[in-house]
Design a protein around this motif. Structure first.
Motif, PDB file in Angstrom:
ATOM      1  N   LYS A 186       0.619  -1.172   0.060  1.00 31.88           N
ATOM      2  CA  LYS A 186       0.091   0.205  -0.198  1.00 31.88           C
ATOM      3  C   LYS A 186       0.795   1.232   0.105  1.00 31.88           C
ATOM      4  CE  LYS A 186      -3.683   1.928   2.264  1.00 31.88           C
ATOM      5  NZ  LYS A 186      -4.507   2.323   3.797  1.00 31.88           N
ATOM      6  N   MET A 187       2.384   1.215   1.140  1.00 35.00           N
ATOM      7  CA  MET A 187       2.558   2.438   0.687  1.00 35.00           C
ATOM      8  C   MET A 187       4.068   2.326   0.046  1.00 35.00           C
ATOM      9  SD  MET A 187       5.350   3.618   4.316  1.00 35.00           S
ATOM     10  CE  MET A 187       3.452   3.712   5.365  1.00 35.00           C
ATOM     11  N   PHE A 188       3.790   1.396  -0.822  1.00 39.57           N
ATOM     12  CA  PHE A 188       4.341   1.368  -2.705  1.00 39.57           C
ATOM     13  C   PHE A 188       3.660   2.314  -3.175  1.00 39.57           C
ATOM     14  CE2 PHE A 188       5.408   0.313  -6.254  1.00 39.57           C
ATOM     15  CZ  PHE A 188       6.799   0.374  -6.852  1.00 39.57           C
ATOM     16  N   LYS A 189       2.373   2.149  -3.603  1.00 36.01           N
ATOM     17  CA  LYS A 189       1.562   2.667  -4.604  1.00 36.01           C
ATOM     18  C   LYS A 189       1.342   4.303  -3.379  1.00 36.01           C
ATOM     19  CE  LYS A 189      -1.304  -1.955  -5.322  1.00 36.01           C
ATOM     20  NZ  LYS A 189      -1.589  -2.594  -4.811  1.00 36.01           N
ATOM     21  N   GLU A 190       0.893   3.976  -2.310  1.00 34.83           N
ATOM     22  CA  GLU A 190       1.342   5.554  -2.399  1.00 34.83           C
ATOM     23  C   GLU A 190       2.427   6.970  -2.425  1.00 34.83           C
ATOM     24  OE1 GLU A 190       0.337   5.787   2.122  1.00 34.83           O
ATOM     25  OE2 GLU A 190      -2.350   5.442   1.605  1.00 34.83           O
ATOM     26  N   THR A 191       3.444   6.121  -2.654  1.00 34.77           N
ATOM     27  CA  THR A 191       4.784   7.190  -2.949  1.00 34.77           C
ATOM     28  C   THR A 191       4.416   7.079  -4.112  1.00 34.77           C
ATOM     29  OG1 THR A 191       5.520   5.761  -1.062  1.00 34.77           O
ATOM     30  CG2 THR A 191       6.529   6.964  -2.063  1.00 34.77           C
ATOM     31  N   ARG A 328      10.805   5.313   2.390  1.00 34.11           N
ATOM     32  CA  ARG A 328       9.514   5.732   3.076  1.00 34.11           C
ATOM     33  C   ARG A 328       9.815   4.307   3.793  1.00 34.11           C
ATOM     34  NH1 ARG A 328       4.144   8.262   0.193  1.00 34.11           N
ATOM     35  NH2 ARG A 328       3.424   9.341   2.546  1.00 34.11           N
ATOM     36  N   LEU A 329       9.073   3.539   2.478  1.00 32.97           N
ATOM     37  CA  LEU A 329       9.049   2.082   2.523  1.00 32.97           C
ATOM     38  C   LEU A 329       9.995   1.615   3.915  1.00 32.97           C
ATOM     39  CD1 LEU A 329       9.304   0.519  -0.276  1.00 32.97           C
ATOM     40  CD2 LEU A 329       7.276   0.582   0.560  1.00 32.97           C
ATOM     41  N   MET A 330      11.565   1.492   3.781  1.00 32.16           N
ATOM     42  CA  MET A 330      12.001   1.234   5.227  1.00 32.16           C
ATOM     43  C   MET A 330      11.706   1.582   7.059  1.00 32.16           C
ATOM     44  SD  MET A 330      14.234  -1.088   4.327  1.00 32.16           S
ATOM     45  CE  MET A 330      15.064  -0.721   5.967  1.00 32.16           C
ATOM     46  N   LEU A 331      11.407   3.199   6.357  1.00 31.48           N
ATOM     47  CA  LEU A 331      11.741   4.369   7.596  1.00 31.48           C
ATOM     48  C   LEU A 331      10.260   3.810   7.791  1.00 31.48           C
ATOM     49  CD1 LEU A 331      13.719   7.089   7.157  1.00 31.48           C
ATOM     50  CD2 LEU A 331      15.057   5.390   8.239  1.00 31.48           C
ATOM     51  N   VAL A 332       9.346   4.081   7.381  1.00 28.22           N
ATOM     52  CA  VAL A 332       7.516   3.791   7.856  1.00 28.22           C
ATOM     53  C   VAL A 332       6.946   2.714   7.819  1.00 28.22           C
ATOM     54  CG1 VAL A 332       4.959   4.671   7.292  1.00 28.22           C
ATOM     55  CG2 VAL A 332       7.406   6.202   6.549  1.00 28.22           C
TER      56      VAL A 332
END
Length: 406
Positions: A186-191, A328-332
């Motif tokens: 989900k975060m990949f798509k949002e980024t 973003r993927l790593m930290l969040v």
């Protein structure tokens, strides 16, 4: 050249194995307390002489054993990659062992933490950075092969085995892998969407998420806390010479263990990594080729210098987008959110320890990147009205693996 490479790998492995054996010897040595006047261990002398012969000699033996135990505990407390502090809401002692996965030094630190507290009858539970799915998969991979069990065993398994022998609960404190994968996608798509929407506050959202997560995962020193409570793992811990000396073992065992346990995820990750690594160069080359092609430029000549600048800018833009995406993927997704769940699991164990086990300590074996963020959450009391932390599942309910040989 290939022979030289094989020789270098063999030498590195020999060095690491030697270090690991020395560590194992040092770990066993404190349990044998030697008398300055005899080559026999004190425990042997105690049985041979008998306590009835002299009360003073029995007292001397007890004091000597206490000194040995104290030295062992001091050695553990002074060790690198280890944080020891009080949980804010319960006052229960928490020991976090920061590990480099599959590194022999981390295995030693983890088992030393369990042994030191258990020997003093001051250990309530051991929490590991795993979840039911991953724990069950680990055991399945180790079944039926002592060689595979020894190869795939890491610091979490080693600590769990030590705890199991002493009938101490082992808790799986991490976020479920299914949730990590789902939130990561989900975060990949949002980024990607945010990177393509700079005028719609997309860049601001991505930057804000990264900044908040970085601050939470790597907190600064808090002067209001005591020095022991505010001690953080730092570059001195990460660059510990012993840890670095055993790095070749980590670099071989970690990816191979991942390959054995989850080949699909391993190949997906490797494909994505290689693609992202090559993408900036591919884009730069494509831009340069397009700029020099008469067909794409309508027969208009383009200055080679301008084409080169365009190529560099295109590659840099892709590299920047990749940096934002990976950060973003790593930290969040992989650190900040999991830190909260790990901290909740530890806090729940502390609450249970205070209520039912006389406030005995809790040991957590985590990756080094999680340590400071989890500690910061635990030395700070939860806001009023916060829900009670959810207890972590017990590994024994899922099934404990057999200890690898050696």
């Amino acid at each position: 050249m290939s022979r030289i490479s094989v020789l270098c790998v063999a030498v590195l492995f020999s060095l690491c194995i030697t270090i690991e054996k020395c560590i194992a010897f040092q770990d066993r040595a404190p349990s044998l307390a030697f008398s300055p006047t005899s080559s026999l261990p004190l425990r042997t002398q105690q049985h041979s002489n008998g306590c009835g012969s002299s009360q003073s000699s029995c007292a001397l033996i007890r004091r000597r054993e206490q000194q040995i135990l104290s030295l062992k505990c001091q050695s553990f407390e002074a060790g690198k990659q280890v944080l020891k502090f009080k949980e804010a809401e319960t006052g229960v002692e928490v020991v976090i062992v920061g590990s480099m996965h599959y590194n022999p030094i981390s295995i030693f630190r983890a088992t030393q933490a369990v042994d030191s507290l258990a020997d003093d009858d001051n250990l309530h539970a051991v929490i590991v950075e795993s979840c039911p799915t991953r724990w069950k998969g680990s055991q399945k991979s180790m079944e039926g092969s002592t060689v595979m069990a020894a190869f795939l065993s890491n610091e979490m398994h080693a600590a769990a085995m030590r705890a199991q022998k002493r009938d101490i609960p082992v808790l799986l404190g991490d976020q479920k892998i299914e949730e990590i994968t789902k939130k990561g996608g989900k975060m990949f798509k949002e980024t990607i969407s945010d990177l393509m929407s700079p005028l719609n506050q997309g860049w601001n959202r991505a930057g804000s998420d990264i900044a908040k997560a970085f601050s939470a995962c790597f907190p600064q020193e808090d002067k209001s806390l005591s020095p022991s409570t505010d001690r953080k793992v730092d570059w001195g811990d990460a660059l510990d010479p012993a840890l670095i000396a055993c790095l070749p073992i980590t670099m071989v065992r970690y990816p191979l263990a991942w390959l054995v346990r989850g080949p699909r995820g391993f190949f997906t990750f490797m494909t994505a990594t290689l693609t992202l690594s090559a993408l900036p160069d591919l884009i730069s080359a494509a831009v340069a080729a397009s700029a020099s092609d008469p067909v794409t430029t309508g027969g208009v000549g383009i200055d080679p210098g301008a084409a080169s600048v365009a190529s560099v800018l295109a590659g840099s833009a892709i590299a920047f987008a990749e940096l934002v995406l990976v950060s973003r993927l790593m930290l969040v997704a992989l650190l900040s959110e999991r830190n909260s769940i790990l901290a909740d699991s530890i806090r729940a164990a502390c609450i249970k320890s205070k209520e039912m086990d006389q406030g005995r300590a809790v040991v957590a074996v985590l990756g080094l990147a999680h340590v400071n963020g989890v500690q910061q959450l635990l030395v700070t009391a939860s806001p009023p009205g916060s829900p009670a932390p959810t207890p972590a599942p017990d590994a024994k309910a899922i099934g404990m693996m057999e200890a690898p040989p050696g």
